[in-house]
Design an enzyme around this catalytic site. Structure first.
Site, PDB file in Angstrom:
ATOM      1  CD1 TRP A 187     -12.874  -2.515   4.650  1.00 52.61           C
ATOM      2  CD2 TRP A 187     -14.771  -1.393   4.372  1.00 52.61           C
ATOM      3  NE1 TRP A 187     -12.862  -1.986   3.382  1.00 52.61           N
ATOM      4  CE2 TRP A 187     -14.024  -1.294   3.181  1.00 52.61           C
ATOM      5  CE3 TRP A 187     -16.002  -0.748   4.430  1.00 52.61           C
ATOM      6  CZ2 TRP A 187     -14.465  -0.593   2.055  1.00 52.61           C
ATOM      7  CZ3 TRP A 187     -16.440  -0.037   3.313  1.00 52.61           C
ATOM      8  CH2 TRP A 187     -15.682   0.016   2.138  1.00 52.61           C
ATOM      9  CG  ASP A 188     -12.659  -6.731   3.119  1.00 49.78           C
ATOM     10  OD1 ASP A 188     -12.306  -5.655   3.615  1.00 49.78           O
ATOM     11  OD2 ASP A 188     -12.068  -7.246   2.153  1.00 49.78           O
ATOM     12  CD  GLU A 237      -7.299   0.995   1.098  1.00 45.40           C
ATOM     13  OE1 GLU A 237      -6.932   0.377   0.086  1.00 45.40           O
ATOM     14  OE2 GLU A 237      -7.419   0.465   2.214  1.00 45.40           O
ATOM     15  CE  LYS A 260      -7.350  -0.248  -3.513  1.00 47.27           C
ATOM     16  NZ  LYS A 260      -6.468  -0.564  -2.397  1.00 47.27           N
ATOM     17  CD  GLN A 261     -12.603   0.110  -1.974  1.00 46.38           C
ATOM     18  OE1 GLN A 261     -13.483  -0.723  -2.032  1.00 46.38           O
ATOM     19  NE2 GLN A 261     -11.622   0.046  -1.094  1.00 46.38           N
TER      20      GLN A 261
HETATM   21  O1  IFM Z   1     -10.621  -3.805   2.879  1.00 46.92           O
HETATM   22  C1  IFM Z   1     -10.010  -3.783   1.641  1.00 46.92           C
HETATM   23  C2  IFM Z   1      -9.738  -2.360   1.252  1.00 46.92           C
HETATM   24  O2  IFM Z   1     -10.923  -1.621   1.164  1.00 46.92           O
HETATM   25  C3  IFM Z   1      -9.001  -2.299  -0.061  1.00 46.92           C
HETATM   26  N1  IFM Z   1      -7.774  -3.044   0.013  1.00 46.92           N
HETATM   27  C4  IFM Z   1      -7.971  -4.449   0.378  1.00 46.92           C
HETATM   28  C5  IFM Z   1      -8.722  -4.578   1.684  1.00 46.92           C
HETATM   29  C6  IFM Z   1      -8.968  -6.052   2.012  1.00 46.92           C
HETATM   30  O3  IFM Z   1      -9.828  -6.624   1.091  1.00 46.92           O
END
Ligand code: IFM
Length: 693
Positions: free
Chosen positions: A303-304, A444, A543-544
Site C-alpha cells: 500500500w506504500d 500490524e 506499530k504505526q
Molecule cells: O507496508 C508496510 C507496512 O505497513 C509495514 N511493514 C512494512 C511494509 C512495507 O513498507
C-alpha cells in the site's frame, strides 16, 4: 544549496547501509552504492525491477543481475583494495542533481577513482569510468569484468547461464527458474585485457610511471527476453550527458528549495531523489516497498505505493502516477483469484504484490531472532485495507488530475470489484449495518481484530469513491445491481470514547502502557513486537499511524477537535516501528498547529535513509533498504502539510504554516500537463505561476 552527499573514510560496518544511501536507480534498474572491489558478501546489487523468480519453494523475489563493475587491483599478487588495506583517504559522493556516483580512494601505490550512473535517457544502461593513477611507478595487475556470484536473498535465480566473450565484451545470458531469459552485455573500453578462464574475469598487467593514469570505461546493457542487446553507442561522454540532462528534466518538475533550513533543504532534495529514481514512464509497472535497493520484502508492491508514492508522482510525473494505477488494473485478475481462494467475491489485492498480482506474502514472513523459528503472521490474508487503499488512490488521482479516462480503462471495474469484496467480507448486523471482523490494520502488532478503525473508515471511503466516480448509467445490469448495493450499504463507525476512536473492538481494555514503558521489556533488540507472543500484542502500544493515518488521509471527514483528541491519545502509544508512520503524524500535527512536532516528524521521514536509523530486522529477517514511502512521505509532509497544498481539477491553492525559521519554500510541480513554480513565504502569502522553461 547542497546537492551532493559526501562521505569520507571507510568503515566496513557501514558498507550495507551505504549501499542504500548511495543507491542509483532509473525506474527499471538499481545499482547499490557499493564499491568496485566489493562482492556478494558486501551486498553488491544490480537490481532489476518488476521481474520475479522463485527458487524451489523459497520466497519468490525480484532479480539481482550479475555485476558488470567488478574491478580489483593487485600488486605482486596481493590485492590492494578496501577489502585488504586501510586507505590513506577515501571519499564517496552521490550527486543528487545529476544522479551520479563518485568515489576517490588513495592507497600508497595508487589512487582509484570512479564515476557511475544508471542512464535516465536509456534505462537499460549502466555506465562507469574507473581511473587508476600510479602514486609511485610500478606494475599492477587489474582484474575486471562481470561478477556472476550474485547476492540473492532467496536464490539462486538463474538455473542456466552461459557467457559469450568477445574482445573487451562479455555477453551474459541467464535463464531463470521460471524460464525467463535475461541478458547483460558489458563493454570494457580503454584497457585491452585478456579473458582469464580460471577467474572468469579479464586481466591486464601494466606498468605505470609515477603520476601516470589509465582508465577503463564500462557500458553495460540489460535486456529482457528477446530484446536486442545492440544499442547505439554514441560514446561514453554523450551517453553520460544525455543521462544528466534527462534526470535534470525529471527533477525540474518536482524540485524544492527551502530557504532558512539548510539541513531540511538537503534532506528534502535527497528524499525527492530517492523517490524520483523509482518511476518508470515506459512500462506499466509499480514501485516496490524498498524500491530498487535490493530484494527486501521480495521486491513486492505494498500500500506504500498508492498512499505515498502515487500522490508524489501526481505532482512529479502524472504519466507515472497513471502507470501505477494501470498496474493495479492489469493485476485485477490476481486480486480476484486471491479473494476466491479465500472464499470471497470481488477484488482482494495482494498485500505483497508482484508481476501477476497474486499474493506473495507468506505466513513465515517473520522469524524469531534467537531461535530462528517462524513467527506466524496473517498479513497476507487479513490486511484487507490494501484493496481500499487502491480505491482511494484512484479517487485521489482523478481529483488531482481531472483525468477520469482511467475509469474507462478498467478503473471502474477495479472500484466495483473492490467494493464487492468489502461487502462480501463484511458482516451485516441485525440493523443491516456492516461490520468488519477478523482483520489487521496498518498497526500490524494487533492481528485478527474486529471493527478496526482504519479499515472501516477506508471501506466507507470506497463507497464514497464509487458514488463520486462511477456513473451507473454506463454499467451493465449486473453491475448496476451491485452499484445499488454498494451505495446503499451502511457502514459501522469505529467505537469511540470521549471523542477518541478505539482502534478496534477491545483495544481500550488492553494493558495501557506507553512506548517508553514497553521498551523496558525488550529482551533482544531484534525482537518482533507483534505476532502471538510479541511484547506489544496485549498492550495498547501500536506499530504505526492507524487511526491517525485515517484522519490524515481523509481530512475533510474529521473535525479539528476529533483530530486533536486522537492525535494526543495515540501519540505516546505509537512506536513508529514502520517508516510510514512519521509523515502521517507530520500532516496532522501541522493541522493542529503543533509545528515543532510536525517538523520533527518531517525530519524523521526526510532523514530516514541518510541517518539509517530505521529497523534492519523484523525478528530475524533483514528488512533494510531504502524507504520510498518515507522519502515520498517527507515531500508530502512539506507540500500537503506545511504548505497546505490542495489541487482540485487543476486548481491549486495553498494554506501556508511554516516553522518560524523557514523563510521561504520554492517548489515545482506538474499540473494539467504544465510545469508550475510555487513560492510560499513565512508570513503565509504565496505565489503560483507557470514555470519558465
Ligand atoms: O507496508 C508496510 C507496512 O505497513 C509495514 N511493514 C512494512 C511494509 C512495507 O513498507
Amino acid at each position: 544549496m547542497r546537492r551532493v552527499l559526501t562521505k569520507n573514510g571507510y568503515d566496513r560496518e557501514d558498507v550495507i547501509q551505504d549501499g542504500n544511501r548511495f543507491l542509483l536507480g532509473n525506474g527499471h534498474l538499481g545499482y547499490r552504492g557499493t564499491l568496485e572491489e566489493h562482492d556478494k558478501d558486501d551486498l553488491t546489487g544490480f537490481i532489476l525491477a518488476g521481474v520475479y523468480d522463485q527458487h524451489e519453494d523459497d520466497w519468490r523475489e525480484n532479480l539481482s543481475l550479475p555485476n558488470p563493475l567488478h574491478f580489483r587491483v593487485y600488486q605482486d599478487d596481493e590485492e590492494i583494495s578496501l577489502r585488504t588495506k586501510a586507505p590513506l583517504s577515501h571519499e564517496v559522493q552521490l550527486d543528487i542533481e545529476k544522479a551520479l556516483f563518485h568515489r576517490h580512494t588513495e592507497f600508497e601505490p595508487f589512487a582509484l577513482s570512479s564515476m557511475r550512473l544508471l542512464s535516465h535517457d536509456d534505462d537499460s544502461l549502466l555506465l562507469e569510468e574507473i581511473t587508476l593513477r600510479a602514486n609511485k611507478g610500478g606494475t599492477f595487475r587489474l582484474e575486471y569484468g562481470l561478477d556472476r556470484d550474485i547476492a540473492d536473498m532467496h536464490g539462486p535465480h538463474f538455473r542456466e547461464t552461459w557467457v559469450e566473450i568477445g574482445a573487451n565484451c562479455i555477453l551474459f545470458h541467464g535463464k531463470t527458474n521460471e524460464g525467463k531469459t535475461l541478458h547483460v552485455r558489458a563493454y570494457y573500453e580503454g584497457i585491452e585485457g585478456e579473458y582469464d578462464g580460471k577467474t572468469r574475469f579479464f586481466s591486464k598487467t601494466l606498468t605505470l610511471k609515477e603520476g601516470e593514469e589509465t582508465s577503463l570505461r564500462i557500458i553495460a546493457k540489460v535486456c529482457e527476453e528477446d530484446e536486442s542487446t545492440a544499442f547505439r553507442n554514441s560514446g561514453f561522454e554523450d551517453l553520460k550527458s544525455r543521462s544528466i540532462q534527462a534526470f535534470q528534466k525529471k527533477l525540474s518538475a518536482i524540485a524544492v528549495e527551502i530557504d532558512g533550513d539548510e539541513e531540511l533543504d538537503f534532506e528534502m532534495a535527497y528524499s525527492i531523489y530517492h523517490a524520483l529514481i523509482l518511476g518508470d514512464e515506459k512500462r506499466v509497472r509499480s514501485i516496490a516497498a524498498r524500491g530498487v535497493s535490493g530484494q527486501t520484502y521480495k521486491g513486492a508492491i505494498f500500500w506504500d505505493t498508492e498512499i505515498f508514492l502515487l500522490p508524489f508522482y501526481v505532482l512529479a510525473n502524472p504519466i507515472i502516477a497513471r502507470n501505477l494505477l494501470l498496474y493495479r488494473i492489469n493485476t485485477l485478475e490476481g486480486a480476484l483469484t486471491k479473494a476466491k481462494s479465500l472464499g470471497f467475491e470481488g477484488a482482494y489485492y495482494a498485500w505483497e504484490s508482484q508481476d501477476s498480482g497474486l499474493e506473495a506474502c507468506r505466513a513465515d514472513n517473520v522469524t524469531d531472532p534467537v531461535t530462528g523459528e517462524t513467527v506466524i503472521t496473517y498479513f497476507g490474508t487479513k490486511q484487507i485495507h490494501i484493496s481500499a487503499d487502491i480505491a482511494y488512490a484512484f479517487d485521489r488521482y482523478i481529483e488531482a488530475t481531472g483525468d477520469a479516462s482511467i475509469l474507462e480503462e478498467g478503473g471502474t471495474r477495479v472500484l466495483l470489484e473492490i467494493a464487492r469484496f468489502f461487502l462480501n467480507y463484511a458482516r451485516a448486523d441485525e440493523d443491516g449495518v456492516y461490520h468488519i471482523d477478523d482483520v489487521i490494520g496498518p498497526d500490524e502488532y494487533h492481528e485478527r481484530i474486529d471493527d478496526e478503525a482504519f479499515t472501516l473508515g477506508m471501506a466507507r471511503r470506497v463507497q464514497q469513491t464509487i458514488l463520486r466516480r462511477v456513473d451507473p448509467e454506463k454499467l451493465d445490469e449486473e453491475s448496476r445491481g451491485l452499484y445499488q448495493r454498494i451505495i446503499s450499504a451502511k457502514w459501522a463507525s469505529p467505537k469511540e470514547k470521549e471523542g477518541i476512536y478505539e482502534e478496534f473492538d477491545g483495544y481500550f481494555a488492553l494493558e495501557d502502557v506507553d512506548v517508553a514503558m514497553l521498551k523496558k521489556r525488550v529482551k533482544n533488540p531484534q525482537d518482533y513486537w507483534g505476532g502471538k507472543n510479541g511484547i506489544a500484542t496485549k498492550t495498547t502500544v501500536i506499530k504505526q499511524a492507524d487511526v491517525i493515518a485515517l484522519l490524515a488521509l481523509c481530512p475533510e471527514d474529521y473535525d479539528l477537535q476529533t483530530v486533536r483528541k486522537n492525535y494526543i491519545y495515540y501519540f505516546s502509544r505509537t512506536e513508529h516501528g514502520s517508516s510510514l508512520s512519521a509523515s502521517m503524524h507530520s500532516l496532522l500535527a501541522v493541522r493542529l498547529g503543533r509545528l515543532e512536532e510536525a517538523y520533527d516528524f518531517l525530519r524523521a521521514s526526510s532523514g530516514i535513509d541518510l541517518r539509517g536509523a530505521n529497523k534492519l530486522y523484523a525478528g530475524g529477517v533483514y528488512i533494510g533498504g531504502t524507504h520510498p514511502a518515507a522519502n515520498a512521505g517527507a515531500y508530502l509532509g512539506l507540500i500537503y502539510g506545511f504548505l497546505g497544498f490542495r489541487q482540485k481539477q487543476g486548481k491549486v491553492t495553498l494554506d501556508v504554516h511554516l516553522p518560524s525559521h523557514i523563510r521561504k519554500v520554492r517548489f515545482y510541480f506538474m499540473n494539467q500537463g504544465t510545469r508550475y513554480e510555487g513560492l510560499a513565504y513565512q508570513d503565509g502569502h504565496y505565489e503560483i505561476k507557470e514555470a519558465k522553461q
